[in-house]
Write a protein that holds these residues in place. Structure first.
Motif, PDB file in Angstrom:
ATOM      1  N   GLU A 140       0.779  -1.194   0.013  1.00 40.34           N
ATOM      2  CA  GLU A 140       0.065   0.064  -0.147  1.00 40.34           C
ATOM      3  C   GLU A 140       0.875   1.277  -0.019  1.00 40.34           C
ATOM      4  N   MET A 141       1.975   1.418   0.729  1.00 36.29           N
ATOM      5  CA  MET A 141       3.024   2.483   0.679  1.00 36.29           C
ATOM      6  C   MET A 141       3.684   2.470  -0.563  1.00 36.29           C
ATOM      7  N   ARG A 159       1.297   3.744  -3.012  1.00 37.13           N
ATOM      8  CA  ARG A 159       0.799   5.147  -2.926  1.00 37.13           C
ATOM      9  C   ARG A 159      -0.617   5.441  -2.676  1.00 37.13           C
ATOM     10  N   GLY A 160      -1.170   4.306  -1.975  1.00 33.94           N
ATOM     11  CA  GLY A 160      -2.504   4.113  -1.637  1.00 33.94           C
ATOM     12  C   GLY A 160      -3.345   4.197  -2.539  1.00 33.94           C
ATOM     13  N   CYS A 189      -4.597  -1.965   1.780  1.00 35.22           N
ATOM     14  CA  CYS A 189      -3.880  -3.104   2.230  1.00 35.22           C
ATOM     15  C   CYS A 189      -4.503  -4.233   2.261  1.00 35.22           C
ATOM     16  N   PHE A 240       7.734   6.306   7.141  1.00 38.30           N
ATOM     17  CA  PHE A 240       6.532   6.131   7.145  1.00 38.30           C
ATOM     18  C   PHE A 240       6.104   5.543   8.611  1.00 38.30           C
ATOM     19  N   TRP A 284      -2.139   4.457   3.954  1.00 39.25           N
ATOM     20  CA  TRP A 284      -1.463   5.595   3.324  1.00 39.25           C
ATOM     21  C   TRP A 284      -2.155   6.753   3.771  1.00 39.25           C
ATOM     22  N   LYS A 285      -3.636   6.775   4.015  1.00 40.55           N
ATOM     23  CA  LYS A 285      -4.337   8.061   4.272  1.00 40.55           C
ATOM     24  C   LYS A 285      -4.068   8.608   5.524  1.00 40.55           C
ATOM     25  N   GLN A 337      -0.831   8.655   6.998  1.00 40.95           N
ATOM     26  CA  GLN A 337       0.579   9.230   6.974  1.00 40.95           C
ATOM     27  C   GLN A 337       0.472  10.627   6.732  1.00 40.95           C
ATOM     28  N   GLN A 368       3.223  11.807   2.296  1.00 37.10           N
ATOM     29  CA  GLN A 368       2.378  11.614   1.195  1.00 37.10           C
ATOM     30  C   GLN A 368       2.552  12.474   0.088  1.00 37.10           C
ATOM     31  N   GLY A 384       6.331  10.667  -0.759  1.00 35.98           N
ATOM     32  CA  GLY A 384       6.408   9.409  -0.908  1.00 35.98           C
ATOM     33  C   GLY A 384       7.523   8.690   0.123  1.00 35.98           C
TER      34      GLY A 384
END
Length: 196
Positions: free
Chosen positions: A89-90, A93-94, A98, A163, A171-172, A174, A179, A182
Motif C-alpha cells: 500500500e505504501m 501510494r494508496g 492494504c 512511514f 496511506w491515508k 500518513q 504523502q 512518498g
C-alpha cells in the motif's frame, strides 16, 4: 634589509596569501584584522554540501536483521499477506488498500504458492523508488528463498523513510509530507535567497 620594489616577487617558500597591508606588518596572528581570510586546508569539506552525496544508497537494514523487530517478524512468519499488504500500500501510494493487496497475495499464495512473485514485483518497485541496489534477479530470488525476511526488510525500510507502519493506519493516515514525497529523501528548501 627588505627591498622596497613593489613588483618584486618573493621566492615560493616565502609566498603568503594576499591580505591587506596592515596584516603583513603585524607578525602576531591573533591580532590579524577581521578582513584577512584563513587558507583552506586541502581536505576540508565545503560548507553546505552534504558529505553523503557521493555514496551509493543502501538498504537501511540487512536482510537478516529480522530480530530487530520481533512483532513484525512474528506477524510475517504466520501471515505474510498482512506485512505484504502494508508494504505494498505504501509503495503503491494508496492506490490500492492494504486489504485488497494483502488479499491478492493470500489468494496467490493459497492457490498457486507463488505469492512471492507479487511481493517481488513490489520490492522491485520500492528499489526503483528509493534508488536502492537494483538487481531484479536478486530481488526475485530473495522473495523465492526467504520471503518473510524480505518483507520484514521492506517494512523496516519504509519505517526508515518516515512511514508510520501501524496496522490499520494505511496511506491515508500518513503525514502530508510523507504523502507528498512518498518517503523519498528530498533536499531541504532554503527560504528566500542569499542576502548580505
Amino acid at each position: 634589509m627588505a627591498s622596497s620594489v613593489p613588483n618584486e616577487k618573493a621566492p615560493p617558500s616565502e609566498a603568503q596569501p594576499a591580505t591587506n597591508p596592515q596584516a603583513t606588518s603585524n607578525s602576531d596572528p591573533s591580532k590579524a584584522p577581521a578582513t584577512a581570510y584563513p587558507q583552506q586546508q586541502p581536505n576540508q569539506y565545503v560548507v553546505g554540501v552534504p558529505p553523503q552525496q557521493g555514496q551509493i544508497p543502501m538498504w537501511s537494514t540487512g536482510l537478516f536483521d529480522c530480530f530487530d523487530d520481533l512483532p513484525t517478524l512474528i506477524i510475517t512468519a504466520f501471515a505474510p499477506c498482512v506485512t505484504f499488504g502494508q508494504v505494498a500500500e505504501m509503495v503503491d501510494r494508496g492506490q490500492n488498500s492494504c486489504l485488497v493487496l494483502g488479499g491478492l497475495h493470500a489468494g496467490l499464495l493459497y492457490f498457486t504458492g507463488l505469492g512471492c512473485l507479487l511481493s517481488a514485483y513490489f520490492r522491485i518497485r520500492m528499489v526503483q523508488m528509493y534508488n536502492l541496489p537494483n538487481d531484479p534477479v536478486i530481488n526475485i530470488l530473495v522473495h523465492l528463498v526467504c520471503e518473510p525476511c524480505a518483507l520484514c526488510q521492506e517494512y523496516r525500510e519504509l519505517q526508515a523513510h518516515g512511514f508510520d507502519m501501524k496496522l490499520g493506519l494505511g496511506w491515508k493516515g500518513q503525514s502530508p509530507e510523507i504523502q507528498q514525497t512518498g518517503g523519498a529523501m528530498v533536499p531541504p528548501t532554503v527560504p528566500g535567497g542569499m542576502t548580505r
